[in-house]
Structures are given as structure tokens and as C-alpha cells.
Design a protein around this motif. Structure first.
Motif, PDB file in Angstrom:
ATOM      1  N   UNK A   1     -20.776 -66.718   7.297  1.00 59.06           N
ATOM      2  CA  UNK A   1     -20.719 -67.860   7.934  1.00 59.06           C
ATOM      3  C   UNK A   1     -21.721 -69.049   7.423  1.00 59.06           C
ATOM      4  N   UNK A   2     -23.137 -68.542   6.597  1.00 61.77           N
ATOM      5  CA  UNK A   2     -24.133 -69.569   6.497  1.00 61.77           C
ATOM      6  C   UNK A   2     -23.563 -70.056   5.351  1.00 61.77           C
ATOM      7  N   UNK A   3     -22.538 -69.788   4.553  1.00 63.38           N
ATOM      8  CA  UNK A   3     -22.219 -70.343   3.222  1.00 63.38           C
ATOM      9  C   UNK A   3     -21.662 -71.797   3.306  1.00 63.38           C
ATOM     10  N   UNK A   4     -21.043 -72.102   4.566  1.00 60.84           N
ATOM     11  CA  UNK A   4     -20.581 -73.259   4.571  1.00 60.84           C
ATOM     12  C   UNK A   4     -21.741 -74.485   5.146  1.00 60.84           C
ATOM     13  N   UNK A   5     -22.779 -73.950   5.298  1.00 61.64           N
ATOM     14  CA  UNK A   5     -23.873 -74.926   5.729  1.00 61.64           C
ATOM     15  C   UNK A   5     -24.811 -75.322   4.530  1.00 61.64           C
ATOM     16  N   UNK A   6     -24.549 -75.049   3.355  1.00 60.13           N
ATOM     17  CA  UNK A   6     -25.269 -75.296   2.299  1.00 60.13           C
ATOM     18  C   UNK A   6     -25.284 -76.763   1.995  1.00 60.13           C
TER      19      UNK A   6
ATOM     20  N   UNK B   1      -9.914 -77.228   0.667  1.00 58.38           N
ATOM     21  CA  UNK B   1      -9.589 -75.744   0.283  1.00 58.38           C
ATOM     22  C   UNK B   1     -10.851 -75.730  -0.969  1.00 58.38           C
ATOM     23  N   UNK B   2     -10.842 -76.744  -1.702  1.00 58.95           N
ATOM     24  CA  UNK B   2     -11.964 -76.626  -2.829  1.00 58.95           C
ATOM     25  C   UNK B   2     -13.235 -76.580  -2.414  1.00 58.95           C
ATOM     26  N   UNK B   3     -13.773 -77.138  -1.299  1.00 52.19           N
ATOM     27  CA  UNK B   3     -14.742 -76.999  -0.804  1.00 52.19           C
ATOM     28  C   UNK B   3     -15.181 -75.368  -0.477  1.00 52.19           C
ATOM     29  N   UNK B   4     -14.205 -74.887   0.220  1.00 57.29           N
ATOM     30  CA  UNK B   4     -14.207 -73.374   0.701  1.00 57.29           C
ATOM     31  C   UNK B   4     -14.387 -72.591  -0.444  1.00 57.29           C
ATOM     32  N   UNK B   5     -13.574 -72.806  -1.393  1.00 53.61           N
ATOM     33  CA  UNK B   5     -13.577 -71.922  -2.692  1.00 53.61           C
ATOM     34  C   UNK B   5     -14.844 -71.997  -3.381  1.00 53.61           C
ATOM     35  N   UNK B   6     -15.898 -73.240  -3.224  1.00 52.56           N
ATOM     36  CA  UNK B   6     -17.033 -73.145  -3.834  1.00 52.56           C
ATOM     37  C   UNK B   6     -18.068 -72.785  -2.809  1.00 52.56           C
ATOM     38  N   UNK B   7     -17.828 -72.874  -1.636  1.00 56.35           N
ATOM     39  CA  UNK B   7     -18.846 -72.654  -0.790  1.00 56.35           C
ATOM     40  C   UNK B   7     -18.612 -71.559   0.404  1.00 56.35           C
ATOM     41  N   UNK B   8     -17.541 -71.181   0.647  1.00 55.50           N
ATOM     42  CA  UNK B   8     -17.281 -70.133   1.609  1.00 55.50           C
ATOM     43  C   UNK B   8     -16.620 -70.664   2.840  1.00 55.50           C
TER      44      UNK B   8
ATOM     45  N   UNK C   1      -7.914 -67.668   5.237  1.00 56.80           N
ATOM     46  CA  UNK C   1      -7.383 -68.104   6.553  1.00 56.80           C
ATOM     47  C   UNK C   1      -7.678 -69.227   6.783  1.00 56.80           C
ATOM     48  N   UNK C   2      -6.429 -70.055   7.222  1.00 59.90           N
ATOM     49  CA  UNK C   2      -6.606 -71.519   7.354  1.00 59.90           C
ATOM     50  C   UNK C   2      -7.384 -71.690   8.794  1.00 59.90           C
ATOM     51  N   UNK C   3      -7.470 -70.863   9.698  1.00 63.25           N
ATOM     52  CA  UNK C   3      -7.931 -70.879  11.092  1.00 63.25           C
ATOM     53  C   UNK C   3      -9.438 -70.992  10.800  1.00 63.25           C
ATOM     54  N   UNK C   4      -9.949 -70.377   9.504  1.00 66.96           N
ATOM     55  CA  UNK C   4     -11.239 -70.610   9.652  1.00 66.96           C
ATOM     56  C   UNK C   4     -11.786 -71.569   8.578  1.00 66.96           C
ATOM     57  N   UNK C   5     -11.178 -72.717   8.346  1.00 64.54           N
ATOM     58  CA  UNK C   5     -11.314 -73.942   7.488  1.00 64.54           C
ATOM     59  C   UNK C   5     -11.439 -74.961   8.375  1.00 64.54           C
ATOM     60  N   UNK C   6     -12.143 -75.875   8.313  1.00 60.11           N
ATOM     61  CA  UNK C   6     -12.526 -76.975   9.052  1.00 60.11           C
ATOM     62  C   UNK C   6     -11.761 -78.305   8.323  1.00 60.11           C
TER      63      UNK C   6
ATOM     64  N   UNK D   1     -15.755 -72.021   6.698  1.00 54.21           N
ATOM     65  CA  UNK D   1     -16.241 -72.799   7.433  1.00 54.21           C
ATOM     66  C   UNK D   1     -16.778 -72.127   8.856  1.00 54.21           C
ATOM     67  N   UNK D   2     -15.746 -71.258   9.104  1.00 52.23           N
ATOM     68  CA  UNK D   2     -15.798 -70.834  10.446  1.00 52.23           C
ATOM     69  C   UNK D   2     -16.015 -69.188  10.425  1.00 52.23           C
ATOM     70  N   UNK D   3     -16.519 -68.391  11.385  1.00 52.36           N
ATOM     71  CA  UNK D   3     -16.741 -67.018  11.449  1.00 52.36           C
ATOM     72  C   UNK D   3     -15.246 -66.682  11.712  1.00 52.36           C
ATOM     73  N   UNK D   4     -14.909 -65.238  11.260  1.00 50.61           N
ATOM     74  CA  UNK D   4     -13.868 -64.632  11.646  1.00 50.61           C
ATOM     75  C   UNK D   4     -13.640 -64.286  13.017  1.00 50.61           C
ATOM     76  N   UNK D   5     -12.314 -64.369  13.607  1.00 50.72           N
ATOM     77  CA  UNK D   5     -11.875 -64.110  14.901  1.00 50.72           C
ATOM     78  C   UNK D   5     -12.188 -62.839  15.305  1.00 50.72           C
ATOM     79  N   UNK D   6     -12.302 -62.453  16.587  1.00 46.62           N
ATOM     80  CA  UNK D   6     -12.463 -61.033  17.083  1.00 46.62           C
ATOM     81  C   UNK D   6     -11.912 -60.010  16.250  1.00 46.62           C
ATOM     82  N   UNK D   7     -12.641 -58.849  15.941  1.00 47.23           N
ATOM     83  CA  UNK D   7     -11.825 -57.855  15.236  1.00 47.23           C
ATOM     84  C   UNK D   7     -12.038 -58.055  13.847  1.00 47.23           C
ATOM     85  N   UNK D   8     -12.404 -59.149  13.257  1.00 45.98           N
ATOM     86  CA  UNK D   8     -12.557 -59.345  11.786  1.00 45.98           C
ATOM     87  C   UNK D   8     -14.185 -59.588  11.760  1.00 45.98           C
ATOM     88  N   UNK D   9     -14.509 -59.525  10.410  1.00 45.14           N
ATOM     89  CA  UNK D   9     -16.167 -59.694  10.181  1.00 45.14           C
ATOM     90  C   UNK D   9     -15.971 -60.850   9.141  1.00 45.14           C
ATOM     91  N   UNK D  10     -17.029 -61.603   8.985  1.00 48.34           N
ATOM     92  CA  UNK D  10     -17.209 -62.382   7.875  1.00 48.34           C
ATOM     93  C   UNK D  10     -17.241 -61.884   6.736  1.00 48.34           C
TER      94      UNK D  10
END
Length: 424
Positions: A192-197, A167-174, A149-154, A176-185
Motif C-alpha cells: 500500500x505504501x508504494x502509491x505514497x511515493x 495505469x502507467x502510474x500504478x505500473x511504476x509505483x504500485x 485489479x481496477x478496484x485498487x486503482x484511483x 493505490x489501494x489495499x486489497x479487499x478483504x481476503x486478499x493481501x497487498x
């Protein structure tokens, strides 16, 4: 006319760099060729010179922040001149222009809204549905392929654009942002913590943190331990040193070099361990590209001896010495620090006996070498002191079973305990 200061590419594999320090402030006068900033990649650092004379009009990337290669760090020009941002080089190696942008895919912006190249609307129902998402064509394709979901990528590109690096960073670490309302991480396939590594660490430690986390997340790592008698190898080393001195050969024949040679031979005998598993494909290699973990004050790097199977003990010793020196002085190239098929990590100098080394991403194995141990043993009905060396072999259980890894260790121990096999 204003000129951009861009992030240089320090090596073939470099994708992004970090601005370590600005030596000039906005408004300072700068001469052409004068150092304006210091940047670093994962393992290297370098000064960046001004492309022209004038005034530093704008700093676009603050010290401590990262940007993709060829991204714009700052702008040099005449005092009072307006800054004009040139497009940074696209992932394919060319700047994206209005003529080429979006050619690969149709624009997704609504017809009633003014068209913005490479911009997407956030999904309906999102709290930020009216905020546009800037994304390169290649990054959009990659996101679609991996159902991200590109809306959850910084985005870290110009204008907050999402690039291939993101995209490569997200594939490796998760994500960047929590899912929108109605969805769960959890539904989004990450936390959500994966991007903070690595956040808050210096660039080298951040890279190490993310690489190690990705390694553990994507592999099933298991470590086997085994000892080998090393007295004969020590005697063999002494004889080689004597021969080298008498022949006026300037080479440092350490036990690490001999263990490296034994490892190379064992990898040739058991090629399943000399392999990489990436992008859903397992590749076994004939060539041995041996990584030698080298400790630095700031962290750890792994320079690689390419085609180690083609090198004699003397040649291997010289290359390990030279590569380690380059790494410690920050002079190793990106090519030198990549491409290994198997690695060795020696902690014997620290007194550590056994440990669990973590795999370098995509490799199937890494050998940990510990400190010597003195033991008593019965030899010819007499109690004799012998020296043993402990090995810790970490392997990917997805690729190899314990019996296979044990077989590799058996082959390695045979070379260690019968050192003349190293030259036959």
C-alpha cells in the motif's frame, strides 16, 4: 455558453500537469486572454489564459492537484449560468462520446441497471461492490494485459475515471489501494505504501521521487569506481582555449565538455552501454543522445544533447551551455528533457569524489564524475604530483556484467588520458 479551461500540453511527452496557483477565485470577472492560473508539468511551468470573457463559475482542480492533459481545470461563463462539463480528450487524442465509448469492448454493467458508459461494477464480495468504476477503454485493456485489479486503482480523470495515466502510474509505483478483504497487498503484487511515493512534495520533487523509486525497483544497479590521470586533458583544454581565443571563437571549453566528448566516443566504441531496456526489449543505439544532469534549486533535470556523436567539441560545448541555461531558467521543452540513451552527472564542483548515481529509467548506464584528486607517483624515477579524476559508473546488471562495464570504463579512461584522440 460556458467554456472550459483545460490543461494545456506543454510538450510532446507531457501526459499530465499540476495546477500551481489560481490567480482568480470563483465569482471573479475574467477577460478573454487574461491569466487565470499557473500550471506546471514535470519540469516546466506556464500561465493559462481564459478562453473567453465572463465569470469564473467553477474550479474543478484545486491548487497543488494534478490532472491529465486536456482535462478540465475550471469553467468560464456568464454569471448564474450552469456549468456543463465537456468530455476531456481521450488518450488516443479524441474525446470519448456515447457513440464511441465502449466500442472496443462490451459494456460490463448489468442489464438490469441503467447503463453508464465506461463503468464497471466492483467484484462481488467487495465491501464496495455497488460502487461503479469509471475507466476508459484503453485503460481497461492495459489493466487486463497487466492483470491489475481496477478496484485498487484511483482514477484521476473526469468523474474519477481511470485513464492510461493512472495505469502507467500504478505500473511504476504500485496500486493505490489495499486489497479487499481476503486478499493481501502482497498477493496483489505491491504494498500500500508504494502509491505514497512523493506525496507531500512539490511537483518536481514528486516526479523525481517516483522516477528514482521506479528506477531502483525495476533494475539491478551496481556501481564501479575508477580513476583516470587528467593532467594531459587539462593541458589539452588550455591549448584549445588559446586556439579559440586567437581565432576569436566564442566558446567555453570546460573539462565537462571534454569528458562528455570522451564519453560519446567510448559509447560508440562500446555500444552495449548505449542502450535502453524497456517494455521487455533491449535496444542498442548507434546515435548517442547524451543526458547532462543539471542541478536546480528545486531539484534536478537532465537536458539531452541529441546526436552528440555528430558534434565537434565546439558544437558540443555550445549545446551543453545552451541546454543547461534553458533548464536553469525553466525554458527547456519536454522534448529536450527526454530521450537520452546515456547520462552524465558531475558532482566535482561540490567536492564529492565517489558516489552512486541512479540510472535514468530504461538507460543501461550513467557516469558520475567526481572532484579532482592530487596524488604522488613515481615518474621516471622521480616523485611527481599528478592529478586524477574519479569516475563512478552505475549500470544495470540485468543488461551488463561487471567485466563489460569495466571494459567500458577502460575505453573511457583511454580517451581521457590520451586527449588528442578526441579530435582524431
Amino acid at each position: 455558453m460556458a467554456e472550459n479551461i483545460v490543461m494545456p500540453k506543454l510538450g510532446m511527452t507531457m501526459k499530465e500537469g499540476t495546477v500551481e496557483e489560481w490567480h482568480k477565485s470563483v465569482g471573479d470577472t475574467v477577460e478573454a486572454g487574461e491569466t487565470v492560473a499557473t500550471i506546471s508539468s514535470e519540469k516546466l511551468s506556464q500561465d493559462v489564459e481564459s478562453p473567453g470573457a465572463g465569470e469564473l463559475l467553477e474550479i474543478k482542480v484545486d491548487a497543488g492537484d494534478s490532472i491529465e492533459v486536456k482535462g478540465i481545470m475550471g469553467v468560464i461563463g456568464e454569471a448564474g449560468e450552469s456549468t456543463v462539463e465537456a468530455g476531456s480528450a481521450e488518450d488516443e487524442g479524441e474525446a470519448e462520446t456515447p457513440e464511441t465509448a465502449g466500442k472496443d469492448e462490451p459494456a460490463e454493467t448489468p442489464a438490469e441497471a441503467p447503463q453508464t458508459q465506461n463503468a464497471d461494477k466492483r467484484p462481488a464480495g467487495s465491501a464496495q461492490a455497488d460502487v461503479r468504476i469509471f475507466i476508459s477503454p484503453l485503460a481497461r485493456r492495459m489493466a487486463a494485459e497487466h492483470d491489475l485489479p481496477i478496484e485498487q486503482i484511483e482514477g484521476t480523470g473526469g468523474n474519477g475515471r481511470i485513464t492510461r495515466l493512472d495505469i502507467n502510474r500504478v505500473l511504476a509505483g504500485g496500486l493505490d489501494k489495499a486489497a479487499a478483504a481476503g486478499e493481501t497487498a502482497e498477493a496483489a503484487g505491491t504494498t500500500p505504501q508504494a502509491a505514497d511515493v512523493g506525496e507531500g512534495l512539490n511537483p518536481m520533487r514528486k516526479t523525481i521521487a517516483r522516477n528514482m523509486r521506479a528506477s531502483l525497483d525495476n533494475t539491478a544497479q551496481l556501481t564501479l569506481h575508477r580513476k583516470a590521470e587528467i593532467d594531459q586533458l587539462i593541458d589539452f583544454q588550455k591549448k584549445l582555449r588559446t586556439e579559440a581565443e586567437q581565432s576569436s571563437i566564442d566558446v567555453k571549453l570546460s573539462l565537462t565538455v571534454l569528458i562528455a566528448k570522451a564519453t560519446v566516443l567510448a559509447l560508440q566504441d562500446y555500444k552495449k552501454m548505449n542502450s535502453r531496456y524497456e517494455n521487455g526489449e533491449l535496444t542498442e543505439y548507434d546515435a548517442v543522445h547524451l543526458g547532462i544532469a543539471t542541478a536546480l534549486d528545486e531539484g534536478l533535470v537532465v537536458p539531452v544533447v541529441k546526436h552528440a556523436e555528430q558534434k565537434s567539441i565546439g558544437a558540443l560545448a555550445e549545446e551543453i551551455r545552451d541546454l543547461s541555461a534553458q533548464a536553469r531558467h525553466g525554458e527547456a521543452s519536454q522534448e529536450t528533457l527526454s530521450g537520452s540513451t546515456f547520462s552524465i552527472s558531475n558532482m566535482g564542483g561540490s567536492g564529492v569524489e565517489y558516489f552512486t548515481p541512479i540510472l535514468n529509467t530504461a538507460e543501461s548506464g550513467i557516469l558520475g564524475v567526481g572532484a579532482f584528486q592530487k596524488e604522488l607517483a613515481m615518474v621516471n624515477d622521480e616523485v611527481t604530483e599528478i592529478t586524477k579524476i574519479p569516475f563512478s559508473l552505475t549500470f544495470d546488471h540485468q543488461i551488463l556484467d561487471g567485466a563489460a562495464a569495466g571494459e567500458f570504463l577502460t575505453i573511457l579512461v583511454r580517451y581521457i588520458e590520451n586527449p588528442y584522440l578526441l579530435v582524431l
